[in-house]
Design an enzyme around this catalytic site. Sequence first.
Site, PDB file in Angstrom:
ATOM      1  N   PRO A 134       0.776  -1.243   0.000  1.00  0.00           N
ATOM      2  CA  PRO A 134       0.000   0.000   0.000  1.00  0.00           C
ATOM      3  C   PRO A 134       0.813   1.301   0.000  1.00  0.00           C
ATOM      4  O   PRO A 134       0.834   2.042   0.986  1.00  0.00           O
ATOM      5  CB  PRO A 134      -0.831  -0.130   1.272  1.00  0.00           C
ATOM      6  CG  PRO A 134       0.032  -0.925   2.187  1.00  0.00           C
ATOM      7  CD  PRO A 134       0.752  -1.911   1.293  1.00  0.00           C
ATOM      8  N   CYS A 135       1.415   1.594  -1.127  1.00  0.00           N
ATOM      9  CA  CYS A 135       2.166   2.846  -1.238  1.00  0.00           C
ATOM     10  C   CYS A 135       1.252   4.062  -1.097  1.00  0.00           C
ATOM     11  O   CYS A 135       1.726   5.156  -0.778  1.00  0.00           O
ATOM     12  CB  CYS A 135       2.949   2.892  -2.545  1.00  0.00           C
ATOM     13  SG  CYS A 135       1.951   2.626  -4.018  1.00  0.00           S
ATOM     14  N   HIS A 136      -0.048   3.873  -1.283  1.00  0.00           N
ATOM     15  CA  HIS A 136      -0.980   4.996  -1.102  1.00  0.00           C
ATOM     16  C   HIS A 136      -1.034   5.454   0.358  1.00  0.00           C
ATOM     17  O   HIS A 136      -1.491   6.555   0.631  1.00  0.00           O
ATOM     18  CB  HIS A 136      -2.383   4.625  -1.610  1.00  0.00           C
ATOM     19  CG  HIS A 136      -3.055   3.550  -0.816  1.00  0.00           C
ATOM     20  ND1 HIS A 136      -2.836   2.210  -1.054  1.00  0.00           N
ATOM     21  CD2 HIS A 136      -3.919   3.615   0.222  1.00  0.00           C
ATOM     22  CE1 HIS A 136      -3.564   1.500  -0.204  1.00  0.00           C
ATOM     23  NE2 HIS A 136      -4.224   2.331   0.584  1.00  0.00           N
TER      24      HIS A 136
END
Length: 166
Positions: A134-136
């Site tokens: 989850p780079c978000h």
Amino acid sequence: MLKYRTLDTPAGAFTVVVSDTGGVRAAGFTDDVGELIPLIHPDLRDPAEPADDVGPVAGHVRSYFDGDRAALDAVVVEQFSGGEFMRHAWLVMREIKPGAPVTYSEFARLSGRPAAIRAAAAACARNPVALFTPCHRVLRTDGSLGGYRWGLPVKRLLLDHEQAAA
């Protein structure tokens, strides 16, 4: 042989590319698998064919968008990079909890290299399996969104979704 499927989500079209063992090698908010294949490390890249069955991945994505924030934790990813820090950073990124985003500097610290803020940002930028790694959930130091390969409206929607489900 890789196979892929595009799913409809509240954030738009989401395509997953999986290996024959079911591990996700690429994923992103696009209906164009051609955008995803180049993200896969050359050692893991094979031809990809459309498939209705991509294993349990589709169900986990649906469960996530239905409010089960932990649904993505069960998805196996197959990421690879030449750098030890990048591989480690991606593992650490998977530990960032929904609804609890961190800044790039916090992410660098969690990854064991507090001064490596640019390297932490690079791990986000080079992440081939959006949503599952989850780079978000990584934000600018001032708390603003920063960048996101799939667009800031998608990043905002994901963060709001995770906060609402908290």
